[in-house]
Scaffold this motif. Structure first.
Motif, PDB file in Angstrom:
ATOM      1  N   LEU A 140       1.403   8.525  -0.968  1.00  0.00           N
ATOM      2  CA  LEU A 140       2.128   8.784   0.273  1.00  0.00           C
ATOM      3  C   LEU A 140       1.773   7.744   1.339  1.00  0.00           C
ATOM      4  CD1 LEU A 140       4.007  10.633   1.929  1.00  0.00           C
ATOM      5  CD2 LEU A 140       1.997  12.018   2.516  1.00  0.00           C
ATOM      6  N   VAL A 141       0.485   7.456   1.488  1.00  0.00           N
ATOM      7  CA  VAL A 141       0.043   6.448   2.460  1.00  0.00           C
ATOM      8  C   VAL A 141       0.560   5.066   2.074  1.00  0.00           C
ATOM      9  CG1 VAL A 141      -1.974   5.316   3.502  1.00  0.00           C
ATOM     10  CG2 VAL A 141      -2.006   7.788   3.094  1.00  0.00           C
ATOM     11  N   SER A 142       0.682   4.817   0.781  1.00  0.00           N
ATOM     12  CA  SER A 142       1.128   3.494   0.317  1.00  0.00           C
ATOM     13  C   SER A 142       2.599   3.223   0.615  1.00  0.00           C
ATOM     14  CB  SER A 142       0.870   3.334  -1.188  1.00  0.00           C
ATOM     15  OG  SER A 142       1.793   4.098  -1.951  1.00  0.00           O
ATOM     16  N   THR A 143       3.329   4.229   1.088  1.00  0.00           N
ATOM     17  CA  THR A 143       4.715   3.968   1.511  1.00  0.00           C
ATOM     18  C   THR A 143       4.730   3.041   2.718  1.00  0.00           C
ATOM     19  OG1 THR A 143       4.749   5.970   2.894  1.00  0.00           O
ATOM     20  CG2 THR A 143       5.583   6.170   0.638  1.00  0.00           C
ATOM     21  N   GLN A 144       3.595   2.961   3.413  1.00  0.00           N
ATOM     22  CA  GLN A 144       3.491   2.084   4.572  1.00  0.00           C
ATOM     23  C   GLN A 144       3.005   0.691   4.187  1.00  0.00           C
ATOM     24  OE1 GLN A 144       4.641   3.468   7.563  1.00  0.00           O
ATOM     25  NE2 GLN A 144       5.168   4.974   5.978  1.00  0.00           N
ATOM     26  N   ASN A 145       2.192   0.612   3.154  1.00  0.00           N
ATOM     27  CA  ASN A 145       1.687  -0.676   2.664  1.00  0.00           C
ATOM     28  C   ASN A 145       1.295  -0.503   1.197  1.00  0.00           C
ATOM     29  OD1 ASN A 145      -0.013  -2.975   1.995  1.00  0.00           O
ATOM     30  ND2 ASN A 145      -0.172  -3.375   4.192  1.00  0.00           N
ATOM     31  N   TRP A 146       1.916  -1.293   0.318  1.00  0.00           N
ATOM     32  CA  TRP A 146       1.745  -1.118  -1.128  1.00  0.00           C
ATOM     33  C   TRP A 146       0.296  -1.240  -1.588  1.00  0.00           C
ATOM     34  CZ3 TRP A 146       3.965   0.988  -5.056  1.00  0.00           C
ATOM     35  CH2 TRP A 146       3.572   0.635  -6.356  1.00  0.00           C
ATOM     36  N   ILE A 147      -0.544  -1.936  -0.821  1.00  0.00           N
ATOM     37  CA  ILE A 147      -1.917  -2.171  -1.254  1.00  0.00           C
ATOM     38  C   ILE A 147      -2.667  -0.861  -1.466  1.00  0.00           C
ATOM     39  CG2 ILE A 147      -3.043  -2.323   1.025  1.00  0.00           C
ATOM     40  CD1 ILE A 147      -3.559  -4.607  -2.068  1.00  0.00           C
ATOM     41  N   PHE A 148      -2.282   0.205  -0.741  1.00  0.00           N
ATOM     42  CA  PHE A 148      -2.965   1.490  -0.899  1.00  0.00           C
ATOM     43  C   PHE A 148      -2.607   2.164  -2.224  1.00  0.00           C
ATOM     44  CE2 PHE A 148      -3.153   0.716   3.623  1.00  0.00           C
ATOM     45  CZ  PHE A 148      -4.472   1.041   3.911  1.00  0.00           C
ATOM     46  N   ALA A 149      -1.516   1.725  -2.842  1.00  0.00           N
ATOM     47  CA  ALA A 149      -1.146   2.262  -4.154  1.00  0.00           C
ATOM     48  C   ALA A 149      -2.161   1.848  -5.211  1.00  0.00           C
ATOM     49  CB  ALA A 149       0.244   1.783  -4.549  1.00  0.00           C
ATOM     50  N   ARG A 150      -2.913   0.783  -4.940  1.00  0.00           N
ATOM     51  CA  ARG A 150      -3.936   0.361  -5.901  1.00  0.00           C
ATOM     52  C   ARG A 150      -5.018   1.422  -6.078  1.00  0.00           C
ATOM     53  NH1 ARG A 150      -4.926  -4.741  -7.884  1.00  0.00           N
ATOM     54  NH2 ARG A 150      -3.212  -6.214  -7.626  1.00  0.00           N
ATOM     55  N   PHE A 151      -5.265   2.205  -5.021  1.00  0.00           N
ATOM     56  CA  PHE A 151      -6.246   3.277  -5.149  1.00  0.00           C
ATOM     57  C   PHE A 151      -5.705   4.407  -6.023  1.00  0.00           C
ATOM     58  CE2 PHE A 151      -7.721   1.215  -1.238  1.00  0.00           C
ATOM     59  CZ  PHE A 151      -9.060   1.070  -1.552  1.00  0.00           C
ATOM     60  N   TYR A 152      -4.391   4.458  -6.150  1.00  0.00           N
ATOM     61  CA  TYR A 152      -3.775   5.468  -7.016  1.00  0.00           C
ATOM     62  C   TYR A 152      -4.220   5.294  -8.469  1.00  0.00           C
ATOM     63  CZ  TYR A 152      -0.203   8.060  -9.578  1.00  0.00           C
ATOM     64  OH  TYR A 152       0.435   8.920 -10.434  1.00  0.00           O
TER      65      TYR A 152
END
Length: 355
Positions: free
Chosen positions: A286-298
């Motif tokens: 959800l947070v990565s919708t603002q910046n894809w880099i947070f999807a890496r924590f997924y």
């Protein structure tokens, strides 16, 4: 995409055979043990497709760096992530061909994931199907080093469920030697050990929404703290955010788990930690919708849905299971086609075909 379609078909075939010829244990939350031979064939398929690739994501970068650098202790110390450096140094003693690095990381990554699914996944073919169609398998070929760290953490599932913090801490340290971002799992260990769907759960969801709404202020604080680290350059990362479609795909299994939470607890007492890890995956997405880099924590949390979804299917009444099972299969295949064909236009190239 032909290779990726064929990979999906073969893995599903072998996994279905593994469950069809499984051993009935007669006790515990996972009452069967999949057939070892067919499980190994499914693993071999995944390893060959992943390990013989020459493109996708940062594959070229790792192959190029392996080819032009002599990995010694000085290089390892200068580049941090000591565990990954040692792995490369050992492999270079065997061969300077960078395909060896790609193949060995594919073997270890997929091997560790398969071991966990073999132990915990009641419907192993469904777990592997979701691994491929949700995009996690593709991601493992993109973020090679971080996904290897995620697979190591996933291999520590036993210690996470049992609450053995000393052994799980050792697993985290090993993962950190591959990718330092795995340090996030130290504080997270204590959260996921708590009861799922408690007040803490809803507080985290509320905070995630606040982070999304106030993302600019949050990102300034975060990147200021990371400025002097090896991840400081992520401040300039500008590839946009994850799509809401992906947020939906990661949220649906959690919604089903919430609807059947009491039955899930009854059948799978160890599900608390698995649900909480999946929840954190949704929050990071959800947070990565603002910046894809947070999807890496997924990466560190998404793998737990491979265990959770088959458990959720089993928690439904027997007459409803087929409907839920095939509904999930159709839902994820549509997403697989949308993301990898329509959205990303993935083109697979292989060492075998001179790509």
């Amino acid at each position: 995409m032909t290779v990726l379609y064929l990979n999906l078909a073969l893995v599903m075939l072998f996994a279905l055979m593994a469950r069809n010829y499984s051993q009935d244990l007669g006790f515990g939350s996972v009452a069967i043990r999949p057939n070892k031979m067919f499980t190994l064939l499914a693993l071999l398929t995944l390893v060959c497709v992943s390990g013989l690739r020459t493109n996708i994501g940062d594959t070229f970068f790792y192959m190029h760096a392996y080819k032009i650098n002599t990995i010694d202790w000085d290089y390892i110390v200068d580049n941090k992530d000591i565990g990954f450096g040692i792995l490369q140094m050992l492999l270079q003693k065997i061969s300077m061909n960078p395909q060896l690095l790609i193949f060995m990381t594919a073997l270890v990554t997929n091997g560790l994931i398969m071991i966990v699914l073999y132990k915990y996944c009641r419907l192993i073919e469904l777990g592997l199907y979701i691994f491929i169609t949700s995009g996690l398998f593709l991601t493992s070929m993109n973020g090679l080093r971080q996904f290897l760290a995620a697979a190591i953490l996933f291999a520590g599932t036993k210690y996470l469920i049992e609450g053995n913090w000393k052994k799980y801490g050792c697993v985290v340290l090993l993962a950190m030697s591959i990718h330092m971002s795995a340090i996030i799992m130290i504080p997270i260990y204590f959260f996921v050990r708590s009861k799922a769907w408690s007040q803490t759960t809803f507080l985290l969801l509320f905070l995630a929404v606040i982070l999304v709404l106030g993302f600019n202020q949050f990102s300034e604080l975060l990147f200021s703290a990371l400025e002097s680290t090896q991840y400081g350059h992520y401040q300039n990362f500008s590839e946009g955010g994850a799509s809401m479609v992906r947020v939906l795909v990661t949220s649906v299994p959690l919604l089903l788990a919430f609807m059947g939470r009491e039955r899930l607890r009854e059948l799978f007492p160890e599900s608390e930690a698995i649900v909480n890890m999946s929840l954190l995956g949704v929050i990071f997405m959800l947070v990565s919708t603002q910046n894809w880099i947070f999807a890496r924590f997924y990466y560190y949390f998404g793998l737990y849905q491979l265990i959770l979804i088959p458990w959720v299917v089993q928690s439904f009444r027997e007459r409803d299971r087929k409907l839920i099972y095939f509904g999930i299969v159709i839902f994820y295949f549509i997403f697989f086609y949308y993301e990898q064909v329509i959205s990303l236009g993935i083109e697979y190239k292989s060492y075998l075909f001179g790509g």
